[in-house]
Design a protein around this motif. Structure first.
Motif, mmCIF file in Angstrom:
data_model
loop_
_atom_site.group_PDB
_atom_site.id
_atom_site.type_symbol
_atom_site.label_atom_id
_atom_site.label_comp_id
_atom_site.label_asym_id
_atom_site.label_seq_id
_atom_site.Cartn_x
_atom_site.Cartn_y
_atom_site.Cartn_z
ATOM 1 N N ALA A 1 31.649 41.359 40.321
ATOM 2 C CA ALA A 1 32.000 40.025 40.844
ATOM 3 C C ALA A 1 33.318 39.479 40.373
ATOM 4 C CB ALA A 1 30.731 39.113 40.000
ATOM 5 N N ASP A 2 34.014 38.977 41.262
ATOM 6 C CA ASP A 2 35.137 38.288 40.973
ATOM 7 C C ASP A 2 35.324 36.835 41.446
ATOM 8 O OD1 ASP A 2 35.360 38.601 43.702
ATOM 9 O OD2 ASP A 2 37.152 40.309 43.659
ATOM 10 N N TYR A 3 34.333 36.157 42.076
ATOM 11 C CA TYR A 3 34.326 34.711 42.385
ATOM 12 C C TYR A 3 34.596 33.992 40.973
ATOM 13 C CZ TYR A 3 29.101 34.511 41.144
ATOM 14 O OH TYR A 3 28.132 34.470 40.598
ATOM 15 N N ILE A 4 33.993 34.484 39.993
ATOM 16 C CA ILE A 4 34.402 33.810 38.586
ATOM 17 C C ILE A 4 35.525 34.723 38.201
ATOM 18 C CG2 ILE A 4 33.513 33.013 36.349
ATOM 19 C CD1 ILE A 4 30.725 33.009 37.776
ATOM 20 N N PRO A 5 36.818 34.438 37.981
ATOM 21 C CA PRO A 5 37.884 35.090 37.691
ATOM 22 C C PRO A 5 37.703 35.833 36.583
ATOM 23 C CG PRO A 5 38.639 33.139 38.413
ATOM 24 C CD PRO A 5 37.082 32.823 38.361
ATOM 25 N N GLU A 6 36.953 35.487 35.295
ATOM 26 C CA GLU A 6 36.890 36.174 34.060
ATOM 27 C C GLU A 6 35.831 37.374 34.494
ATOM 28 O OE1 GLU A 6 38.077 36.155 30.720
ATOM 29 O OE2 GLU A 6 39.510 35.024 31.687
ATOM 30 N N LEU A 7 34.712 37.435 35.292
ATOM 31 C CA LEU A 7 33.914 38.233 35.502
ATOM 32 C C LEU A 7 34.738 39.472 36.042
ATOM 33 C CD1 LEU A 7 30.387 36.487 36.641
ATOM 34 C CD2 LEU A 7 31.334 37.448 34.302
ATOM 35 N N GLY A 8 35.774 39.110 36.889
ATOM 36 C CA GLY A 8 36.338 40.258 37.513
ATOM 37 C C GLY A 8 37.034 41.152 36.625
ATOM 38 N N LYS A 9 37.270 40.851 35.307
ATOM 39 C CA LYS A 9 37.884 41.687 34.437
ATOM 40 C C LYS A 9 37.086 42.620 33.805
ATOM 41 C CE LYS A 9 41.029 38.000 32.864
ATOM 42 N NZ LYS A 9 41.289 36.943 31.959
ATOM 43 N N MET A 10 35.697 42.537 34.113
ATOM 44 C CA MET A 10 34.650 43.787 33.566
ATOM 45 C C MET A 10 35.098 45.000 34.077
ATOM 46 S SD MET A 10 32.643 42.222 31.470
ATOM 47 C CE MET A 10 31.324 43.485 31.297
ATOM 48 N N ASP A 11 34.902 45.971 33.307
ATOM 49 C CA ASP A 11 35.156 47.541 33.469
ATOM 50 C C ASP A 11 33.951 48.171 34.212
ATOM 51 O OD1 ASP A 11 35.538 50.080 33.465
ATOM 52 O OD2 ASP A 11 35.134 50.753 31.378
#
Length: 337
Positions: A58-68
């Motif tokens: 998920a990248d619509y919440i920018p911080e979640l897009g950083k997950m491996d």
């Protein structure tokens, strides 16, 4: 006539024998749940690891897009409260929508089920988790598992400022017996900064009189979604609701069969969003997913399951997580149907 009677009796004996054998075989298959081990979970995890490359973080919440995207974990708490883990079990991720079942428990414990559901429905949905659904027509959310209903649920928890959020956080800490659990400030800020759609739902409900407070209540929702935990913590949450709100170590402070039934029924009908109907057919267990990549599962009266893999399918559910759950369910005949 005697010959027919004999044939009928023989046929009845055969049918009865077959049914008895089938019952025994089914019982044996169900009993096999006691053979679940870390080796079992590891085998299922490795079989399904490849799905993590097929989903999308998920990248619509920018911080979640950083997950491996390659991170993956699998956890089970058995009937006796014993924990089995495999994979990246120390990897933390945010609860996101899984927090909704905790907030619902807190709100219903405070206000009563009738009071809460007077303001929203018990309906399932064929729409994504962030759909406005019938807010603009009836003014009421479809259920407490979609964002609109969850925002409303959190607003119903009593207390000023962040007190409602702290109640949800304390309940998560209690259920998991993990006092170190906290929320991610960076994910919270990211959700708050980009959460305009949720803000729109909040103000539509405020306009219709369902919500009377200010945006502090919406902030509490963003904070609860940002609570960080592990797959093991999710398995403990699954166990809690599977066993009438009794904790995995036997603590029965919040034991309540009716609350457990309510939460499990909502998980079954709407916990996987628009995929819930198909999921009920394939997995057949009360489950709640979050776009952070986690899924918590309750096997009523038995075990709790927690999975984590942040690569999501088109519905916003963990792709590898779903397939791990499905394989475990098939192997141990865990479906409630």
């Amino acid at each position: 006539m005697k010959k027919n009677s004999f044939l009928f009796s023989a046929k009845g004996i055969l049918i009865a024998g077959f049914l008895s054998l089938n019952t025994v075989m089914h019982a044996q298959k169900t009993a096999d749940i006691s053979t679940i081990s870390e080796k079992t979970l590891s085998s299922i995890l490795e079989k399904n690891r490849t799905y993590s490359s097929q989903g999308k973080v998920a990248d619509y919440i920018p911080e979640l897009g950083k997950m491996d995207a390659k991170a993956i974990a699998f956890s089970v708490v058995d009937k006796n409260g014993k924990v089995f883990n495999t994979g990246d079990v120390s990897k933390k991720f945010t609860m996101q929508s899984i927090s909704k079942i905790i907030a619902l428990m807190v709100a219903v414990n405070e206000k009563g089920e009738a009071n809460v559901f007077d303001k929203m429905g018990y309906f399932g949905s064929d729409r994504p988790f962030n759909h406005f659904s019938n807010l603009e027509t009836t003014g009421k959310p479809l259920n407490p598992m979609m964002n609109a209903g969850a925002i409303l649920t959190t607003s119903l928890i009593s207390g000023d400022g962040e007190k409602p959020f702290l109640k949800v956080l304390d309940m998560v800490r209690y259920i998991t017996k993990n006092p170190t659990i906290d929320y991610s400030k960076s994910v919270y800020e990211s959700e708050k900064f980009t959460g305009h759609r949720n803000r729109g739902m909040f103000y539509i409900m405020k306009n219709s009189g369902l919500i009377s407070g200010n945006e502090d209540q919406l902030d509490n929702y963003f904070k609860q979604c940002s609570i960080e935990l592990t797959a093991e913590d999710l398995a403990k949450i699954g166990y809690f609701f599977a066993n009438q709100c009794v904790r995995f170590d036997g603590d029965s402070t919040y034991k309540n069969a009716e609350i457990a039934k309510l939460i499990e029924s909502q998980m079954l009908t709407a916990g996987m969003y628009e995929f819930s109907g198909e999921y009920s057919r394939t997995v057949g267990l009360p489950s709640k997913s979050g776009v952070g990549g986690g899924i918590t599962v309750s096997v009523p009266g038995k075990i709790g399951i927690g999975v984590f893999s942040p690569a999501l399918d088109q519905h916003g559910n963990s792709l590898a997580g779903y397939h791990m759950i499905l394989d475990l369910v098939k192997q141990y005949n865990l479906s409630i149907f």
